[in-house]
Every structure is written in C-alpha cells, then in structure tokens.
Scaffold this active site. Sequence first.
Site, PDB file in Angstrom:
ATOM      1  N   GLY A   1       0.830  -1.209   0.000  1.00 47.70           N
ATOM      2  CA  GLY A   1       0.000   0.000   0.000  1.00 47.70           C
ATOM      3  C   GLY A   1       0.858   1.250   0.000  1.00 47.70           C
ATOM      4  O   GLY A   1       2.047   1.195   0.302  1.00 47.70           O
TER       5      GLY A   1
ATOM      6  N   GLY B   1       9.202   0.381  -1.358  1.00 51.47           N
ATOM      7  CA  GLY B   1       9.827  -0.787  -0.721  1.00 51.47           C
ATOM      8  C   GLY B   1      10.403  -0.646   0.671  1.00 51.47           C
ATOM      9  O   GLY B   1      11.224  -1.462   1.078  1.00 51.47           O
TER      10      GLY B   1
ATOM     11  N   GLU C   1       3.749   3.618  -7.540  1.00 50.03           N
ATOM     12  CA  GLU C   1       2.428   4.120  -7.950  1.00 50.03           C
ATOM     13  C   GLU C   1       2.313   5.643  -7.860  1.00 50.03           C
ATOM     14  O   GLU C   1       1.223   6.189  -7.781  1.00 50.03           O
ATOM     15  CB  GLU C   1       1.321   3.472  -7.122  1.00 50.03           C
ATOM     16  CG  GLU C   1       1.189   1.971  -7.299  1.00 50.03           C
ATOM     17  CD  GLU C   1       0.759   1.526  -8.696  1.00 50.03           C
ATOM     18  OE1 GLU C   1       0.818   2.331  -9.652  1.00 50.03           O
ATOM     19  OE2 GLU C   1       0.379   0.363  -8.825  1.00 50.03           O
TER      20      GLU C   1
ATOM     21  N   HIS D   1      -3.838   4.060  -1.189  1.00 54.19           N
ATOM     22  CA  HIS D   1      -3.955   2.912  -2.093  1.00 54.19           C
ATOM     23  C   HIS D   1      -3.578   1.649  -1.332  1.00 54.19           C
ATOM     24  O   HIS D   1      -2.534   1.626  -0.669  1.00 54.19           O
ATOM     25  CB  HIS D   1      -3.020   3.111  -3.286  1.00 54.19           C
ATOM     26  CG  HIS D   1      -2.791   1.862  -4.076  1.00 54.19           C
ATOM     27  ND1 HIS D   1      -3.814   1.181  -4.699  1.00 54.19           N
ATOM     28  CD2 HIS D   1      -1.658   1.147  -4.342  1.00 54.19           C
ATOM     29  CE1 HIS D   1      -3.317   0.122  -5.317  1.00 54.19           C
ATOM     30  NE2 HIS D   1      -2.011   0.078  -5.104  1.00 54.19           N
TER      31      HIS D   1
ATOM     32  N   HIS E   1      -4.069  -2.999  -1.285  1.00 51.39           N
ATOM     33  CA  HIS E   1      -4.524  -4.233  -1.912  1.00 51.39           C
ATOM     34  C   HIS E   1      -5.411  -4.967  -0.897  1.00 51.39           C
ATOM     35  O   HIS E   1      -5.283  -6.171  -0.724  1.00 51.39           O
ATOM     36  CB  HIS E   1      -3.343  -5.113  -2.296  1.00 51.39           C
ATOM     37  CG  HIS E   1      -2.397  -4.470  -3.261  1.00 51.39           C
ATOM     38  ND1 HIS E   1      -1.215  -5.045  -3.649  1.00 51.39           N
ATOM     39  CD2 HIS E   1      -2.482  -3.288  -3.941  1.00 51.39           C
ATOM     40  CE1 HIS E   1      -0.587  -4.248  -4.511  1.00 51.39           C
ATOM     41  NE2 HIS E   1      -1.332  -3.165  -4.698  1.00 51.39           N
TER      42      HIS E   1
ATOM     43  N   TYR F   1     -26.079   2.101   2.676  1.00 52.73           N
ATOM     44  CA  TYR F   1     -26.148   3.559   2.452  1.00 52.73           C
ATOM     45  C   TYR F   1     -24.794   4.246   2.571  1.00 52.73           C
ATOM     46  O   TYR F   1     -24.583   5.345   2.056  1.00 52.73           O
ATOM     47  CB  TYR F   1     -27.188   4.211   3.372  1.00 52.73           C
ATOM     48  CG  TYR F   1     -26.769   4.362   4.815  1.00 52.73           C
ATOM     49  CD1 TYR F   1     -25.997   5.441   5.233  1.00 52.73           C
ATOM     50  CD2 TYR F   1     -27.143   3.418   5.779  1.00 52.73           C
ATOM     51  CE1 TYR F   1     -25.601   5.582   6.554  1.00 52.73           C
ATOM     52  CE2 TYR F   1     -26.754   3.538   7.097  1.00 52.73           C
ATOM     53  CZ  TYR F   1     -25.976   4.619   7.476  1.00 52.73           C
ATOM     54  OH  TYR F   1     -25.575   4.748   8.774  1.00 52.73           O
TER      55      TYR F   1
ATOM     56  N   HIS G   1      -6.158  -5.788  -8.874  1.00 49.33           N
ATOM     57  CA  HIS G   1      -5.073  -5.056  -8.219  1.00 49.33           C
ATOM     58  C   HIS G   1      -5.437  -4.628  -6.790  1.00 49.33           C
ATOM     59  O   HIS G   1      -4.835  -5.108  -5.849  1.00 49.33           O
ATOM     60  CB  HIS G   1      -4.698  -3.856  -9.110  1.00 49.33           C
ATOM     61  CG  HIS G   1      -3.570  -3.028  -8.600  1.00 49.33           C
ATOM     62  ND1 HIS G   1      -2.856  -2.164  -9.405  1.00 49.33           N
ATOM     63  CD2 HIS G   1      -3.036  -2.889  -7.358  1.00 49.33           C
ATOM     64  CE1 HIS G   1      -1.919  -1.560  -8.683  1.00 49.33           C
ATOM     65  NE2 HIS G   1      -2.017  -1.980  -7.442  1.00 49.33           N
TER      66      HIS G   1
ATOM     67  N   TYR H   1     -25.113  16.845   8.238  1.00 47.13           N
ATOM     68  CA  TYR H   1     -24.699  16.383   9.573  1.00 47.13           C
ATOM     69  C   TYR H   1     -23.990  15.042   9.493  1.00 47.13           C
ATOM     70  O   TYR H   1     -24.172  14.184  10.340  1.00 47.13           O
ATOM     71  CB  TYR H   1     -25.898  16.305  10.514  1.00 47.13           C
ATOM     72  CG  TYR H   1     -27.111  15.578   9.953  1.00 47.13           C
ATOM     73  CD1 TYR H   1     -28.149  16.295   9.384  1.00 47.13           C
ATOM     74  CD2 TYR H   1     -27.195  14.185  10.011  1.00 47.13           C
ATOM     75  CE1 TYR H   1     -29.245  15.638   8.850  1.00 47.13           C
ATOM     76  CE2 TYR H   1     -28.298  13.526   9.477  1.00 47.13           C
ATOM     77  CZ  TYR H   1     -29.312  14.252   8.906  1.00 47.13           C
ATOM     78  OH  TYR H   1     -30.387  13.602   8.378  1.00 47.13           O
TER      79      TYR H   1
HETATM   80 ZN   LIG Z   1      -0.833  -1.473  -5.812  1.00 51.72          ZN
END
Ligand SMILES: [Zn+2]
Length: 221
Positions: free
Chosen positions: A32, A48, A80, A99, A101, A120, A162, A215
């Site tokens: 992520g 990484g 990314e 982002h 996975h 909802y 992905h 609200y």
């Molecule tokens: Zn990804």
Amino acid sequence: MTMTHEEYALRQDIISKCQFMNDSGINQGTSGNISARYGDHMLITPSGVPYDKMEPDMLAKMPIKSDYGSWEGPMKPSTEWRFHLDILTNREDMHAVVHTHSTYCTAVAITRRDIPAVHYMIAAFGGPIVRCAEFARFGTPELSANALKALEGRSGCLLANHGMIVTGENLDKAMWRAVELETLARQYYNTQLLGDAVLLSDEEIAGTIEAFASYGPKDEE
Ligand SMILES: [Zn+2]
C-alpha cells in the site's frame, strides 16, 4: 533536508497512517502507499520500505504542477506515484490519497465488478456505485488514466485485479474512507454468498449524500 514543523508533522501523520493500515489488516507488507498535498507539492511514501522502518525524511516530495515525475528525497517514490500525482493534480478538492490491496476490495476487483448500493454508506464515496477501473499494469500512465476515469465524481474506486484507491479532503478522511470501502466490499462479497441482495435506489443514495453534507459522519473538521 530543512522543512517546516508543519511539513514534518504531515510526514509523521503519513507514516502513522501507514502503520494503522497494517495494524488494522487493511494492508499487507509494503504494497500500500499514501500521499498528501503540502502546498504545491505531494509527499508520498517511498518504494519498498517497511513502515516500521520509515522515518519522516525518507518520504519523497514531488512538485504537483511542474517538472512532472521529478522528486526530492533519499529514496525513490512509490512505484504508484503517477496515479497519486495525477489525482492530486486533477482533484483540487482532495488532499490525500490512500492505495491498498485490501482483501475484499481486491476480491471484488478480480471479478471486475463495480460495487453497487448494498449499504447507504456508499454515499460516502459520492454516488450509488463505486466503479472498478479497467486493468492496466501497475505504475503505468494507463493505470493512472483508468483510475482517474473511475474516480469521476467519486472519492473511491477499485482497480481491476489489483486493489483500490480512496481520496480524502485530508489524511484522516482518506483513511476513514479506506476502512469504509473495505467494509463495503466485504458486505457486498457476503451478500453475493447469500444471493438475494436488495439494492438501494439512486434517489435514496442522493438523499443520503445530502444528509451527510448537513450532519454527516466525520464531517466535524
Ligand atoms: Zn498497488
């Protein structure tokens, strides 16, 4: 690197949100990534680095409207970075992007379905469906273009085979939506096992969006 107290605090907040993603199970390992707007720059997690080893000065800093793709910092930005940067460029109302996975979003994205109005809370994403962006390889301009299209008028989307992307008016709201979208995907997944889901109407979701505006949850900021 010299930076303001404000920038340092934002970098720390990005790292704590990364750690929250892993502690909450919404993300595994280093797949992520998170970005946030700081003035006319984007701060983004580097490529990484395990989150428990990440320090504020390790984040990459990229200009939003000039020198596309250039970055400052000791480490490369996340692979990314393109969709993070393109979203912050195109969505001036949004200041943070998450982002992941996460398992249920990714499972639905593997079926390449949009998430329909099973609950909802889908209103928190701006409309009666959360779209699934068409597949493109990670890190590519095509993936970024597909994601931007799926995010039109929305603050979340799935990415085929992905994962998912959510946006926020700030980091707290982006992380809140990340948890809500994974919850929605899990609910949708389970209703598919039960087999007879009743969907909410577009009118009901439009009404819920209005109610949130006056609200709504997490709108105190
Ligand atoms: Zn990804």
